[in-house]
Scaffold this active site. Structure first.
Site, PDB file in Angstrom:
ATOM      1  N   GLY A  30       0.831  -1.197   0.000  1.00  0.00           N
ATOM      2  CA  GLY A  30       0.000   0.000   0.000  1.00  0.00           C
ATOM      3  C   GLY A  30       0.862   1.242   0.000  1.00  0.00           C
ATOM      4  O   GLY A  30       2.086   1.179   0.093  1.00  0.00           O
ATOM      5  N   ARG A  31       0.221   2.392  -0.104  1.00  0.00           N
ATOM      6  CA  ARG A  31       0.957   3.642  -0.116  1.00  0.00           C
ATOM      7  C   ARG A  31       0.125   4.740   0.508  1.00  0.00           C
ATOM      8  O   ARG A  31      -1.092   4.647   0.641  1.00  0.00           O
ATOM      9  CB  ARG A  31       1.360   4.041  -1.533  1.00  0.00           C
ATOM     10  N   GLY A  82       0.669   9.222   2.087  1.00  0.00           N
ATOM     11  CA  GLY A  82       1.431  10.452   1.976  1.00  0.00           C
ATOM     12  C   GLY A  82       2.831  10.359   2.536  1.00  0.00           C
ATOM     13  O   GLY A  82       3.747  11.037   2.080  1.00  0.00           O
ATOM     14  N   ASP A 110       0.892   9.784  16.390  1.00  0.00           N
ATOM     15  CA  ASP A 110      -0.150   9.468  15.404  1.00  0.00           C
ATOM     16  C   ASP A 110      -0.843   8.150  15.771  1.00  0.00           C
ATOM     17  O   ASP A 110      -0.953   7.245  14.952  1.00  0.00           O
ATOM     18  CB  ASP A 110       0.452   9.390  13.998  1.00  0.00           C
TER      19      ASP A 110
END
Length: 535
Positions: free
Chosen positions: A25-26, A28, A141
Protein backbone atom coordinates in the site's frame (compact mmCIF):
# COMPACT_ATOMS: atom_id res chain seq x y z
CA UNK A 1 13.13 1.30 -9.77
CA UNK A 2 11.81 3.50 -12.56
CA UNK A 3 13.69 6.81 -12.90
CA UNK A 4 11.49 9.72 -11.78
CA UNK A 5 9.07 7.43 -9.94
CA UNK A 6 10.86 6.23 -6.83
CA UNK A 7 7.85 4.30 -5.59
CA UNK A 8 7.67 1.71 -8.36
CA UNK A 9 9.53 -1.42 -7.34
CA UNK A 10 8.64 -4.57 -9.23
CA UNK A 11 8.37 -8.07 -7.81
CA UNK A 12 11.80 -9.71 -7.75
CA UNK A 13 13.65 -6.39 -7.74
CA UNK A 14 16.14 -5.78 -4.93
CA UNK A 15 16.29 -2.69 -2.74
CA UNK A 16 18.77 -2.21 0.10
CA UNK A 17 19.48 -5.93 0.07
CA UNK A 18 15.80 -6.93 0.28
CA UNK A 19 13.97 -8.81 -2.49
CA UNK A 20 10.58 -7.27 -3.25
CA UNK A 21 7.57 -9.59 -3.39
CA UNK A 22 4.69 -7.13 -3.82
CA UNK A 23 3.44 -3.72 -2.87
CA UNK A 24 1.20 -3.58 0.20
CA UNK A 25 0.00 0.00 0.00
CA UNK A 26 0.96 3.64 -0.12
CA UNK A 27 0.15 6.94 1.53
CA UNK A 28 1.43 10.45 1.98
CA UNK A 29 4.36 9.41 4.16
CA UNK A 30 5.60 6.68 1.86
CA UNK A 31 4.97 3.31 0.28
CA UNK A 32 5.05 -0.14 1.85
CA UNK A 33 6.28 -3.39 0.29
CA UNK A 34 6.32 -6.99 1.36
CA UNK A 35 9.92 -8.11 0.94
CA UNK A 36 12.26 -10.97 1.81
CA UNK A 37 15.61 -10.63 3.52
CA UNK A 38 18.00 -12.90 1.59
CA UNK A 39 20.01 -15.36 3.63
CA UNK A 40 17.54 -15.37 6.51
CA UNK A 41 14.59 -15.75 4.12
CA UNK A 42 12.68 -13.60 6.55
CA UNK A 43 9.65 -11.69 5.29
CA UNK A 44 9.66 -8.02 6.26
CA UNK A 45 7.52 -4.95 5.74
CA UNK A 46 9.76 -2.49 3.89
CA UNK A 47 8.66 1.14 4.06
CA UNK A 48 10.16 3.74 1.72
CA UNK A 49 9.79 7.32 2.91
CA UNK A 50 8.23 9.89 0.57
CA UNK A 51 10.78 12.17 -1.15
CA UNK A 52 9.11 15.40 0.04
CA UNK A 53 9.61 14.24 3.63
CA UNK A 54 13.11 12.94 3.00
CA UNK A 55 14.11 16.30 1.47
CA UNK A 56 13.57 17.98 4.84
CA UNK A 57 17.03 17.99 6.44
CA UNK A 58 15.58 18.09 9.97
CA UNK A 59 13.27 15.18 9.19
CA UNK A 60 16.09 13.11 7.72
CA UNK A 61 18.28 13.63 10.78
CA UNK A 62 15.49 12.77 13.17
CA UNK A 63 14.43 9.78 11.11
CA UNK A 64 17.88 8.26 11.41
CA UNK A 65 18.09 8.91 15.16
CA UNK A 66 14.56 7.69 15.90
CA UNK A 67 15.03 4.58 13.81
CA UNK A 68 18.09 3.71 15.88
CA UNK A 69 16.16 4.21 19.14
CA UNK A 70 13.04 2.42 17.87
CA UNK A 71 15.11 -0.60 16.82
CA UNK A 72 16.21 -0.98 20.44
CA UNK A 73 12.63 -1.31 21.73
CA UNK A 74 11.68 -4.85 22.59
CA UNK A 75 8.06 -5.19 23.65
CA UNK A 76 5.33 -7.66 22.66
CA UNK A 77 2.98 -4.83 21.64
CA UNK A 78 5.48 -2.86 19.51
CA UNK A 79 6.30 -3.96 15.97
CA UNK A 80 10.04 -4.82 15.93
CA UNK A 81 12.21 -2.73 13.63
CA UNK A 82 15.02 -4.70 12.00
CA UNK A 83 16.92 -2.06 10.07
CA UNK A 84 16.78 1.48 8.74
CA UNK A 85 18.95 3.44 6.35
CA UNK A 86 19.07 5.11 2.96
CA UNK A 87 19.30 3.55 -0.49
CA UNK A 88 19.46 5.47 -3.79
CA UNK A 89 18.72 8.64 -1.84
CA UNK A 90 15.52 7.17 -0.36
CA UNK A 91 15.23 6.58 3.42
CA UNK A 92 13.72 3.23 4.33
CA UNK A 93 12.79 1.17 7.34
CA UNK A 94 12.44 -2.62 7.57
CA UNK A 95 10.17 -4.08 10.24
CA UNK A 96 8.40 -7.28 11.11
CA UNK A 97 5.68 -8.26 8.69
CA UNK A 98 2.48 -8.92 10.64
CA UNK A 99 0.27 -11.32 8.72
CA UNK A 100 -3.10 -10.05 9.75
CA UNK A 101 -5.13 -6.89 9.47
CA UNK A 102 -5.20 -3.55 11.23
CA UNK A 103 -7.71 -2.05 13.61
CA UNK A 104 -8.93 0.47 11.05
CA UNK A 105 -9.93 -2.27 8.62
CA UNK A 106 -11.66 -4.24 11.35
CA UNK A 107 -13.70 -1.24 12.46
CA UNK A 108 -14.71 -0.52 8.87
CA UNK A 109 -16.14 -4.05 8.76
CA UNK A 110 -17.64 -4.41 12.25
CA UNK A 111 -18.44 -0.81 13.14
CA UNK A 112 -17.46 -1.07 16.80
CA UNK A 113 -16.16 -3.60 19.31
CA UNK A 114 -17.69 -4.93 22.51
CA UNK A 115 -16.49 -3.22 25.71
CA UNK A 116 -14.38 -6.19 26.87
CA UNK A 117 -12.48 -6.54 23.61
CA UNK A 118 -12.12 -2.78 23.19
CA UNK A 119 -10.66 -2.35 26.67
CA UNK A 120 -8.39 -5.37 26.22
CA UNK A 121 -6.91 -3.89 23.05
CA UNK A 122 -6.50 -0.46 24.64
CA UNK A 123 -4.59 -2.07 27.53
CA UNK A 124 -2.22 -3.75 25.05
CA UNK A 125 -1.73 -0.57 23.05
CA UNK A 126 -1.16 1.42 26.24
CA UNK A 127 1.58 -0.99 27.31
CA UNK A 128 3.22 -0.69 23.91
CA UNK A 129 3.11 3.11 24.07
CA UNK A 130 4.69 2.99 27.52
CA UNK A 131 7.64 1.13 26.00
CA UNK A 132 7.94 3.77 23.26
CA UNK A 133 7.76 6.60 25.81
CA UNK A 134 10.31 4.90 28.07
CA UNK A 135 12.71 4.99 25.12
CA UNK A 136 12.23 8.76 24.84
CA UNK A 137 10.00 8.72 21.76
CA UNK A 138 6.54 10.19 21.18
CA UNK A 139 4.40 8.37 18.63
CA UNK A 140 2.20 11.38 17.72
CA UNK A 141 -0.15 9.47 15.40
CA UNK A 142 -2.03 6.87 17.46
CA UNK A 143 -5.06 5.78 15.44
CA UNK A 144 -6.79 2.57 14.29
CA UNK A 145 -4.73 2.21 11.11
CA UNK A 146 -1.52 2.21 13.15
CA UNK A 147 -2.58 -0.75 15.30
CA UNK A 148 -1.92 -4.13 13.68
CA UNK A 149 -3.86 -7.20 14.75
CA UNK A 150 -2.59 -10.77 14.87
CA UNK A 151 -3.57 -13.87 16.80
CA UNK A 152 -6.62 -16.09 16.71
CA UNK A 153 -10.24 -15.03 16.59
CA UNK A 154 -11.41 -13.74 19.96
CA UNK A 155 -7.83 -13.25 21.17
CA UNK A 156 -6.37 -10.48 19.02
CA UNK A 157 -2.82 -9.40 19.68
CA UNK A 158 -2.21 -5.68 19.13
CA UNK A 159 0.99 -4.14 17.77
CA UNK A 160 1.53 -0.39 17.71
CA UNK A 161 3.35 0.59 14.54
CA UNK A 162 4.44 3.38 12.23
CA UNK A 163 7.32 5.36 13.60
CA UNK A 164 7.40 7.40 10.39
CA UNK A 165 5.77 10.31 12.21
CA UNK A 166 7.06 9.62 15.71
CA UNK A 167 9.33 12.45 16.76
CA UNK A 168 12.12 12.71 19.27
CA UNK A 169 11.43 16.29 20.35
CA UNK A 170 12.88 17.83 23.46
CA UNK A 171 11.56 21.39 23.50
CA UNK A 172 9.88 21.74 20.14
CA UNK A 173 6.11 22.13 19.91
CA UNK A 174 3.73 19.96 17.99
CA UNK A 175 4.63 21.93 14.87
CA UNK A 176 7.55 21.17 12.60
CA UNK A 177 10.05 23.86 11.66
CA UNK A 178 8.07 24.43 8.48
CA UNK A 179 4.95 25.37 10.44
CA UNK A 180 3.19 22.01 10.18
CA UNK A 181 2.13 19.44 12.69
CA UNK A 182 1.92 15.77 11.96
CA UNK A 183 -0.99 13.74 13.24
CA UNK A 184 -4.53 12.66 12.49
CA UNK A 185 -7.27 15.22 13.05
CA UNK A 186 -9.68 12.92 14.85
CA UNK A 187 -7.06 11.94 17.45
CA UNK A 188 -4.92 15.07 17.81
CA UNK A 189 -4.33 16.61 21.26
CA UNK A 190 -5.08 20.31 21.90
CA UNK A 191 -1.44 21.19 22.51
CA UNK A 192 -0.48 19.73 19.12
CA UNK A 193 -3.00 22.06 17.48
CA UNK A 194 -2.03 25.20 19.37
CA UNK A 195 1.70 24.71 18.87
CA UNK A 196 2.71 24.18 22.49
CA UNK A 197 5.53 21.99 23.73
CA UNK A 198 4.41 18.37 23.66
CA UNK A 199 5.33 15.19 25.49
CA UNK A 200 4.07 11.62 25.84
CA UNK A 201 0.68 12.83 27.06
CA UNK A 202 -0.39 13.68 23.50
CA UNK A 203 -0.42 9.91 22.96
CA UNK A 204 -2.53 9.46 26.11
CA UNK A 205 -5.08 11.87 24.64
CA UNK A 206 -5.09 10.03 21.32
CA UNK A 207 -5.49 6.70 23.13
CA UNK A 208 -8.58 8.10 24.87
CA UNK A 209 -9.98 9.10 21.48
CA UNK A 210 -9.21 5.61 20.19
CA UNK A 211 -11.04 3.99 23.13
CA UNK A 212 -14.12 6.09 22.31
CA UNK A 213 -13.87 5.01 18.67
CA UNK A 214 -13.65 1.32 19.57
CA UNK A 215 -16.63 1.53 21.93
CA UNK A 216 -18.97 3.57 19.72
CA UNK A 217 -17.76 3.14 16.15
CA UNK A 218 -17.34 6.89 15.66
CA UNK A 219 -14.69 9.47 16.42
CA UNK A 220 -15.18 11.75 19.44
CA UNK A 221 -15.85 14.90 17.42
CA UNK A 222 -17.48 14.03 14.07
CA UNK A 223 -17.69 17.60 12.78
CA UNK A 224 -18.00 18.76 9.19
CA UNK A 225 -14.71 20.18 8.03
CA UNK A 226 -11.22 20.07 9.46
CA UNK A 227 -11.46 23.48 11.14
CA UNK A 228 -14.54 22.42 13.10
CA UNK A 229 -12.82 19.26 14.29
CA UNK A 230 -9.74 21.18 15.44
CA UNK A 231 -11.96 23.66 17.27
CA UNK A 232 -13.80 20.83 19.01
CA UNK A 233 -10.56 19.27 20.27
CA UNK A 234 -9.57 22.63 21.71
CA UNK A 235 -12.90 23.50 23.31
CA UNK A 236 -15.62 20.86 23.45
CA UNK A 237 -15.94 18.52 26.45
CA UNK A 238 -15.06 14.86 25.90
CA UNK A 239 -18.15 12.86 24.85
CA UNK A 240 -19.55 10.03 26.97
CA UNK A 241 -19.66 6.69 25.13
CA UNK A 242 -22.52 5.40 27.30
CA UNK A 243 -24.80 7.96 25.63
CA UNK A 244 -24.20 6.24 22.29
CA UNK A 245 -23.98 2.59 23.36
CA UNK A 246 -26.12 1.63 26.40
CA UNK A 247 -24.01 -1.45 27.19
CA UNK A 248 -20.99 0.76 27.90
CA UNK A 249 -20.75 1.48 31.62
CA UNK A 250 -20.52 5.04 32.92
CA UNK A 251 -17.16 4.19 34.49
CA UNK A 252 -15.65 4.21 31.00
CA UNK A 253 -17.17 7.68 30.51
CA UNK A 254 -14.95 8.87 33.36
CA UNK A 255 -11.88 7.17 31.91
CA UNK A 256 -12.33 8.90 28.55
CA UNK A 257 -13.12 12.24 30.18
CA UNK A 258 -9.81 12.16 32.03
CA UNK A 259 -7.77 10.81 29.13
CA UNK A 260 -9.11 13.57 26.86
CA UNK A 261 -8.67 16.42 29.34
CA UNK A 262 -7.66 19.65 27.65
CA UNK A 263 -4.82 20.20 30.14
CA UNK A 264 -2.08 17.53 29.84
CA UNK A 265 -1.54 17.57 33.60
CA UNK A 266 -5.11 16.39 34.18
CA UNK A 267 -4.69 13.25 32.04
CA UNK A 268 -3.36 9.88 33.07
CA UNK A 269 0.41 10.18 33.52
CA UNK A 270 1.01 7.17 31.26
CA UNK A 271 -0.80 5.27 28.52
CA UNK A 272 -0.53 2.11 30.61
CA UNK A 273 -2.35 3.88 33.46
CA UNK A 274 -5.19 4.65 31.06
CA UNK A 275 -5.42 1.00 30.03
CA UNK A 276 -5.44 -0.20 33.64
CA UNK A 277 -8.09 2.37 34.60
CA UNK A 278 -10.28 1.18 31.71
CA UNK A 279 -9.93 -2.43 32.84
CA UNK A 280 -10.83 -1.45 36.40
CA UNK A 281 -13.88 0.50 35.20
CA UNK A 282 -15.00 -2.52 33.21
CA UNK A 283 -14.51 -5.14 35.92
CA UNK A 284 -15.05 -3.12 39.07
CA UNK A 285 -11.72 -4.31 40.46
CA UNK A 286 -9.33 -1.73 41.90
CA UNK A 287 -6.21 -0.67 40.04
CA UNK A 288 -3.30 -2.43 41.73
CA UNK A 289 -0.46 -0.48 40.06
CA UNK A 290 0.12 3.10 41.29
CA UNK A 291 -0.06 5.75 38.61
CA UNK A 292 3.31 6.96 37.38
CA UNK A 293 4.99 8.38 34.35
CA UNK A 294 7.40 6.12 32.49
CA UNK A 295 8.49 8.59 29.82
CA UNK A 296 12.13 9.59 29.57
CA UNK A 297 14.10 12.16 27.65
CA UNK A 298 12.11 14.12 25.10
CA UNK A 299 8.90 12.23 25.91
CA UNK A 300 9.00 13.20 29.61
CA UNK A 301 6.82 15.97 30.99
CA UNK A 302 8.37 19.19 32.20
CA UNK A 303 9.22 19.38 35.89
CA UNK A 304 6.22 21.58 36.67
CA UNK A 305 3.88 19.14 34.94
CA UNK A 306 5.25 15.89 36.34
CA UNK A 307 3.11 13.50 38.35
CA UNK A 308 2.52 15.09 41.77
CA UNK A 309 3.36 13.42 45.06
CA UNK A 310 0.46 12.79 47.49
CA UNK A 311 -0.45 16.15 48.94
CA UNK A 312 -1.46 16.97 52.52
CA UNK A 313 -4.71 18.86 53.08
CA UNK A 314 -4.28 22.60 52.75
CA UNK A 315 -4.57 24.48 56.06
CA UNK A 316 -7.93 26.16 56.53
CA UNK A 317 -6.37 29.52 57.31
CA UNK A 318 -4.99 29.72 53.77
CA UNK A 319 -8.49 29.89 52.31
CA UNK A 320 -9.52 33.11 50.71
CA UNK A 321 -12.95 34.65 51.45
CA UNK A 322 -15.62 34.24 48.78
CA UNK A 323 -15.46 36.66 45.90
CA UNK A 324 -17.97 37.22 43.10
CA UNK A 325 -17.60 34.52 40.44
CA UNK A 326 -16.25 35.36 37.03
CA UNK A 327 -18.77 35.78 34.27
CA UNK A 328 -19.42 32.71 32.19
CA UNK A 329 -18.88 32.73 28.45
CA UNK A 330 -22.28 32.46 26.72
CA UNK A 331 -22.79 29.32 24.67
CA UNK A 332 -21.80 29.54 21.03
CA UNK A 333 -23.59 28.13 18.05
CA UNK A 334 -22.41 24.69 16.95
CA UNK A 335 -20.04 24.41 14.05
CA UNK A 336 -20.59 21.57 11.63
CA UNK A 337 -22.10 18.16 12.22
CA UNK A 338 -23.05 17.37 15.84
CA UNK A 339 -23.35 13.94 17.47
CA UNK A 340 -26.93 12.75 18.09
CA UNK A 341 -28.53 14.52 21.04
CA UNK A 342 -25.49 16.62 21.83
CA UNK A 343 -25.54 20.18 23.12
CA UNK A 344 -22.36 22.13 22.39
CA UNK A 345 -21.17 24.62 24.95
CA UNK A 346 -17.50 25.71 25.03
CA UNK A 347 -16.54 25.81 28.74
CA UNK A 348 -15.97 29.27 30.13
CA UNK A 349 -12.81 28.09 31.85
CA UNK A 350 -11.09 27.65 28.49
CA UNK A 351 -12.19 30.87 26.84
CA UNK A 352 -8.56 31.79 26.27
CA UNK A 353 -7.96 28.57 24.37
CA UNK A 354 -11.07 29.27 22.28
CA UNK A 355 -9.46 32.49 21.11
CA UNK A 356 -6.28 30.60 20.30
CA UNK A 357 -8.34 28.13 18.30
CA UNK A 358 -9.65 30.89 16.07
CA UNK A 359 -6.09 32.06 15.42
CA UNK A 360 -4.94 28.54 14.65
CA UNK A 361 -7.87 27.65 12.41
CA UNK A 362 -7.52 30.92 10.48
CA UNK A 363 -4.03 29.97 9.33
CA UNK A 364 -4.44 26.28 8.46
CA UNK A 365 -3.73 24.91 4.98
CA UNK A 366 -4.88 21.32 4.79
CA UNK A 367 -2.37 19.08 2.98
CA UNK A 368 -3.32 15.48 3.52
CA UNK A 369 -0.73 13.02 4.85
CA UNK A 370 -1.60 9.42 5.63
CA UNK A 371 0.67 6.81 7.11
CA UNK A 372 0.77 4.41 4.22
CA UNK A 373 -0.25 0.79 4.35
CA UNK A 374 -2.33 -1.82 2.69
CA UNK A 375 -3.15 -5.49 2.94
CA UNK A 376 -1.82 -6.84 6.22
CA UNK A 377 0.30 -3.71 6.46
CA UNK A 378 2.97 -3.25 9.08
CA UNK A 379 2.59 0.51 8.80
CA UNK A 380 -1.14 1.07 8.78
CA UNK A 381 -3.87 0.66 6.20
CA UNK A 382 -5.33 2.85 3.54
CA UNK A 383 -8.58 3.23 5.47
CA UNK A 384 -10.08 6.72 5.49
CA UNK A 385 -8.37 8.00 8.65
CA UNK A 386 -7.22 11.37 7.31
CA UNK A 387 -3.70 12.17 8.43
CA UNK A 388 -2.77 15.75 7.73
CA UNK A 389 0.16 18.08 7.85
CA UNK A 390 -1.25 21.47 8.80
CA UNK A 391 0.29 24.85 8.02
CA UNK A 392 -0.34 27.07 11.03
CA UNK A 393 0.16 30.80 11.34
CA UNK A 394 3.00 31.90 13.54
CA UNK A 395 2.39 33.77 16.74
CA UNK A 396 1.62 32.81 20.30
CA UNK A 397 -1.48 33.48 22.35
CA UNK A 398 -1.14 34.24 25.99
CA UNK A 399 -2.82 31.56 28.04
CA UNK A 400 -2.91 31.22 31.81
CA UNK A 401 -0.67 28.46 33.09
CA UNK A 402 -2.57 25.65 34.75
CA UNK A 403 -2.29 25.49 38.53
CA UNK A 404 -0.05 22.56 39.53
CA UNK A 405 -2.11 19.59 40.62
CA UNK A 406 -0.14 19.48 43.87
CA UNK A 407 -2.10 22.50 45.21
CA UNK A 408 -5.84 22.67 45.91
CA UNK A 409 -7.88 25.56 44.60
CA UNK A 410 -8.57 28.55 46.78
CA UNK A 411 -12.22 29.08 47.68
CA UNK A 412 -12.48 31.98 45.27
CA UNK A 413 -11.08 29.87 42.42
CA UNK A 414 -13.44 27.00 43.24
CA UNK A 415 -16.45 29.33 43.21
CA UNK A 416 -15.43 30.90 39.89
CA UNK A 417 -14.84 27.53 38.20
CA UNK A 418 -17.96 25.89 39.65
CA UNK A 419 -20.21 28.77 38.67
CA UNK A 420 -18.79 28.67 35.14
CA UNK A 421 -19.76 24.99 34.88
CA UNK A 422 -23.26 25.74 36.18
CA UNK A 423 -23.70 28.64 33.78
CA UNK A 424 -22.92 26.34 30.84
CA UNK A 425 -25.32 23.69 32.14
CA UNK A 426 -28.13 26.17 32.74
CA UNK A 427 -27.79 27.68 29.27
CA UNK A 428 -28.04 24.19 27.77
CA UNK A 429 -31.03 23.36 30.04
CA UNK A 430 -32.90 26.44 28.83
CA UNK A 431 -32.05 25.58 25.24
CA UNK A 432 -33.53 22.11 25.71
CA UNK A 433 -36.77 23.59 27.09
CA UNK A 434 -37.01 25.93 24.09
CA UNK A 435 -36.83 22.92 21.78
CA UNK A 436 -39.53 21.06 23.77
CA UNK A 437 -42.01 23.71 25.02
CA UNK A 438 -45.39 23.23 26.70
CA UNK A 439 -44.57 19.92 28.37
CA UNK A 440 -43.86 18.14 25.09
CA UNK A 441 -40.70 16.80 26.64
CA UNK A 442 -42.56 14.16 28.65
CA UNK A 443 -41.05 10.74 28.01
CA UNK A 444 -39.22 12.13 25.00
CA UNK A 445 -36.00 10.29 24.19
CA UNK A 446 -34.31 13.25 22.50
CA UNK A 447 -35.02 15.54 25.45
CA UNK A 448 -33.83 12.93 27.94
CA UNK A 449 -30.62 12.46 25.96
CA UNK A 450 -30.02 16.21 26.16
CA UNK A 451 -30.44 16.22 29.94
CA UNK A 452 -28.13 13.22 30.24
CA UNK A 453 -25.57 14.97 28.05
CA UNK A 454 -25.75 18.08 30.26
CA UNK A 455 -25.11 16.18 33.49
CA UNK A 456 -22.60 13.86 31.80
CA UNK A 457 -20.61 16.89 30.68
CA UNK A 458 -20.79 18.82 33.95
CA UNK A 459 -20.09 16.06 36.46
CA UNK A 460 -16.53 15.15 35.31
CA UNK A 461 -15.70 18.85 35.40
CA UNK A 462 -16.99 19.15 38.97
CA UNK A 463 -15.07 16.04 40.05
CA UNK A 464 -11.85 17.48 38.61
CA UNK A 465 -11.96 20.50 40.97
CA UNK A 466 -9.90 20.16 44.16
CA UNK A 467 -11.66 22.11 46.91
CA UNK A 468 -9.78 23.79 49.78
CA UNK A 469 -9.69 21.96 53.10
CA UNK A 470 -12.21 24.18 54.89
CA UNK A 471 -15.10 23.29 52.56
CA UNK A 472 -13.84 20.01 51.09
CA UNK A 473 -16.46 17.89 52.86
CA UNK A 474 -19.31 20.19 51.80
CA UNK A 475 -18.06 20.27 48.23
CA UNK A 476 -17.82 16.46 48.18
CA UNK A 477 -21.50 16.29 49.24
CA UNK A 478 -22.37 18.74 46.50
CA UNK A 479 -20.60 16.67 43.84
CA UNK A 480 -22.34 13.52 45.08
CA UNK A 481 -25.69 15.32 44.76
CA UNK A 482 -24.82 16.34 41.21
CA UNK A 483 -23.93 12.74 40.41
CA UNK A 484 -27.27 11.53 41.76
CA UNK A 485 -28.95 13.97 39.39
CA UNK A 486 -26.95 12.42 36.55
CA UNK A 487 -28.04 8.94 37.62
CA UNK A 488 -31.70 10.01 37.61
CA UNK A 489 -31.22 11.49 34.14
CA UNK A 490 -29.92 8.09 33.03
CA UNK A 491 -32.97 6.38 34.57
CA UNK A 492 -35.30 8.77 32.77
CA UNK A 493 -33.54 8.16 29.46
CA UNK A 494 -33.78 4.39 29.85
CA UNK A 495 -37.49 4.65 30.69
CA UNK A 496 -38.12 6.98 27.74
CA UNK A 497 -36.42 4.54 25.37
CA UNK A 498 -38.69 1.78 26.67
CA UNK A 499 -41.79 3.96 26.48
CA UNK A 500 -42.42 3.50 30.22
CA UNK A 501 -44.13 6.77 31.18
CA UNK A 502 -44.56 5.81 34.84
CA UNK A 503 -40.86 5.02 35.33
CA UNK A 504 -39.93 8.12 33.38
CA UNK A 505 -42.01 10.42 35.62
CA UNK A 506 -40.67 8.71 38.75
CA UNK A 507 -37.08 9.35 37.68
CA UNK A 508 -37.88 12.98 36.88
CA UNK A 509 -39.50 13.41 40.30
CA UNK A 510 -36.41 12.03 42.06
CA UNK A 511 -34.31 14.44 40.03
CA UNK A 512 -36.44 17.40 41.07
CA UNK A 513 -36.42 16.36 44.73
CA UNK A 514 -32.63 16.45 44.68
CA UNK A 515 -32.69 20.14 43.74
CA UNK A 516 -33.40 21.52 47.22
CA UNK A 517 -30.44 19.86 48.93
CA UNK A 518 -28.19 20.62 45.97
CA UNK A 519 -29.00 24.36 46.05
CA UNK A 520 -28.48 24.51 49.85
CA UNK A 521 -25.05 22.94 49.49
CA UNK A 522 -24.22 25.34 46.65
CA UNK A 523 -25.12 28.33 48.83
CA UNK A 524 -23.02 26.97 51.70
CA UNK A 525 -20.00 26.80 49.40
CA UNK A 526 -20.60 30.29 48.04
CA UNK A 527 -21.72 29.46 44.52
CA UNK A 528 -23.99 31.95 42.82
CA UNK A 529 -25.01 30.42 39.50
CA UNK A 530 -25.11 26.92 41.01
CA UNK A 531 -27.56 28.00 43.72
CA UNK A 532 -30.10 29.39 41.25
CA UNK A 533 -32.68 27.36 39.38
CA UNK A 534 -32.10 27.27 35.62
CA UNK A 535 -35.82 27.55 34.89
Amino acid sequence: MVEGDWTELAGGEEFAGYRIERRLGRGGMGILYLAVEPGLERRVALKLIAPEAAADEVFAKRFAEESRIAASIEHPNVVPIYAAGEERGVPYIAMRYVAGSDLGRRLSTEGRLGPEEAVGLIAQIGNGLDAIHAAGLIHRDVKPANVLLAGGEGEPHAYITDFGVARNVATESGLTQTGRFVGTLDYVAPEQISGETIDARVDVYALGCLLFKLLTGQVPFPREGEAARLYAHLNDPPPAPSLYVPEVGMGLDDVIARAMSKQPGDRYPSAGDLGRAAQAALTGAPVSVPERTVATGAAAAGEADSVPAPRPPAPAEDDEPPTPPTAAVPPTEPTGQEPPGSVRRPPAAIAGIALAALVVVAGIAFALISSGGGDNSSAGSGTPDTTAAKDVTSGESEQPKAKPKSQPLTRAELIAKGDAICADSQAAFKEAHEVFPNGEEEANVAYSKQLTEISGTANPRFRALDAPASIRATYREYVEAQERVGAYDQEALAAARQGDLSAYLAAREKRDNEAGQRYNLARAIGFESCSASPS
